[in-house]
Write an enzyme that holds these catalytic residues in place. Sequence first.
Site, PDB file in Angstrom:
ATOM      1  N   TYR A 164     -42.836 -63.126  83.412  1.00 23.08           N
ATOM      2  CA  TYR A 164     -41.715 -61.894  83.428  1.00 23.08           C
ATOM      3  C   TYR A 164     -41.275 -61.936  82.052  1.00 23.08           C
ATOM      4  CZ  TYR A 164     -36.189 -61.154  82.273  1.00 23.08           C
ATOM      5  OH  TYR A 164     -35.176 -60.414  82.261  1.00 23.08           O
ATOM      6  N   GLY A 171     -34.710 -57.601  84.255  1.00 24.46           N
ATOM      7  CA  GLY A 171     -33.892 -57.627  85.052  1.00 24.46           C
ATOM      8  C   GLY A 171     -34.018 -57.475  85.922  1.00 24.46           C
TER       9      GLY A 171
END
Length: 588
Positions: A164, A171
Site C-alpha cells: 500500500y 485511500g
Amino acid sequence: MPRYTVHVRGEWLAVPCQTGTNTVRWLGKEAVRRYMKNKPDNGGFASVEEVKFCVRRCKGLGLLDHDDTLEDTLEDNEFVEVAIEGDVMSSDFIVSKLERVDLYSKYQEPEKYIYLDGNSLTPEDLVNLGKRLYKIKLTPEAEAKVRQSREVIERIVKEQTVVYGITTGFGKFARTVIPTSKLKIGVCNLEIVVVAGVGKPLIPERSRMLLALRINVLAKGYSGISLETLQQVIEAFNASCLPYIPEKGTVGASGDLAPLSHLALGFIGEGKMWSPKSGWADAKYVLQAHGLKPITLKPKEGLALINGTQMISSLGCEAVERASAIARQADIVAALTLEVLKGTTRAFDTDIHAVRAHRGQIEVAFRFRSLLDSDHHPSEIAESHRFCDRVQDAYTLRCCPQVHGVANDTIAFVKDIITTEINSATDNPMVFAERGETISGGNFHGEYPAKALDYLAIGVHELAAISERRIERLCNPSLSELPAFLVTEGGLNSGFMIAHCTAAALVSENKALCHPSSVDSLSTSAATEDHVSMGGWAARKALKVIEHVEQVLAIELLAACQGIEFLRPLRTTTPLEKVYDLVRSVVR
C-alpha cells in the site's frame, strides 16, 4: 549580468540586464514589453509607452523611484512587482499581501542550528524554529536510520511487491496496483490531486513550524524517504522557502493531507511559494533564486511528505507555548487587581493549599504570595487597609489559585501529549528497517492532539472568564470604591466602559469556540476513512481562544494600572510596581 524576476499581471518574467546603470523605469518598461510580447492581443496595450505603472520590491514591499539605478536599489536576482495603473489585483494572488510579512523586511538568516533526530524536539524548540532563530541539521544517527528505511522501499520496488502506498493507489484505490513504469507519475499525481485546501495561507512562522515538524518526523526513519530528498527539504527550510499552505481543509485523518500536500507541492516546483527574498512567486522561481532545484520524488516519497498530524501538532505547539505564557501573566495581572481592590492575601496561605494538593493550585498560590506578601517588598496599599472590617474577598480574587491552577494543570497535561506527538512517527505505511518490512496502521489519526487541544481551549478560556469579572469589579464603583469606569470626568470621558464591553464580547466568543470539535466526525474517502478527528479546527480555534485570553488580560492589566492612579501616593509591592512601570512605558 544582473537578472531580475518581475511580476506583471499574474505572469512571472525573467528580465536580464546588461548594466546596473539602467533605471527602475527601464526595468518596468522592459517587463511590460516582455509581457505584451507573450500575449496575443499585446495584453490590451497599443504600446509600452502608454502604460503607466509603479514598481515595488517584493522584499520589504517598498515602492521604487523610477529614476534610481538598478545597482543602487536592487540586489541581483531580486523579485519585484510592476503594478499597472488602473488594475485591480486578483484577490487570490497579491504578491505583497501576507500577514506579519513586515517582520521579514530586515530578515537575516540564523547562524545557529538545531539538530533533529525525531525523538527530542520540544514545543519551545519548534516555536523558536518558526521564529527563525535556528536552522536545521540532522544528527548522524537520524541520517543512518533514514538510509536504512529507504533501502527497504528500494527493495520493494525492485521486487515489484504489492505494498500500500508504494506500488498501489491511496485511500479507496488501495487495491489498485500501479505498474512500475508509472510509479513516478503516480507520486506526482498524488501531490497535485490532494492540494485542495482553502482559506488564507499560514503566516511564515506557522509554515516554518509545520515544515520543521515534518522534517523531524521524517528524521525518525520510519517514512521511507531518501536522505537526498530530505536534505533538499531541509535546504528549503533553511532558506525560508515556504509553500502556499491554506489553513483549512484537514479533517485530521488520514493525517493532515490537504495542508501537507500544499507544503510538498512547492518543493516539486509547483504552486506558489514565499521567501523573504522573493515574496510570493511561482515555486520554481523562488527555489531558483535560492540556488535550489525542485525535488524529483521517488516511490513512497509523496506519501512520506503528506501523511501525518503535523498541521494539528505544529499549531498545537504554538498554542501550548502561548498558553503557558499567558497563564503566568494571568497571576501577575490578577495580583495587581487584588491590590487595587484592596483584597487580602489570607486566601493564599500555604496551609490552605497543602490540604488540596493540586500542583497548579499550589504553584499559583505561591506566585501570589511572592508578588503580594513579602517582608522584602511590603505594599503600602495593603498596609492602608490592614485593619478594615472586610472578612473575605469575592471569588474572582479569593479563588484565583483554584481557577488559575487548573488552567496550569491543563496546559501541563496538553504539553505532555503534544510533546509525545511531535516526536512520533505518524505515517502509513510504516517502514521498519530492522524487520525489513512495511506495516499499515493508523498512527496518522489525529485524535490525541485533537482531544488535547479541545481541552486546552476549555481550560485556558477560564483565565479570560474570571478576568472579565475582575474588570467588572474594577469598573463598578459600588464594588471597587474607585471612580466609575476608572475615570474622574464621567460623562465627558467613558473611561474603561467600552474596554470592558470588548472583554465581555471576547469571553462570549470563547464560549462558542470552546465547543469541542473532536466530538464530531464525518466519513470521507468513500467510507475508507470512516472516523476522523477534526483536529485542524481544534488547533485553530484553540489559538483563537488563547488570543482572546491574551486580549482580555491585557484589558485587565490596563484597568488595574489605571486603578492604581487613584490610590497614589501609596505604592504596591516592588515587583508589581515594576509591572506598573513597564505598562506606563508604553501606555499613558
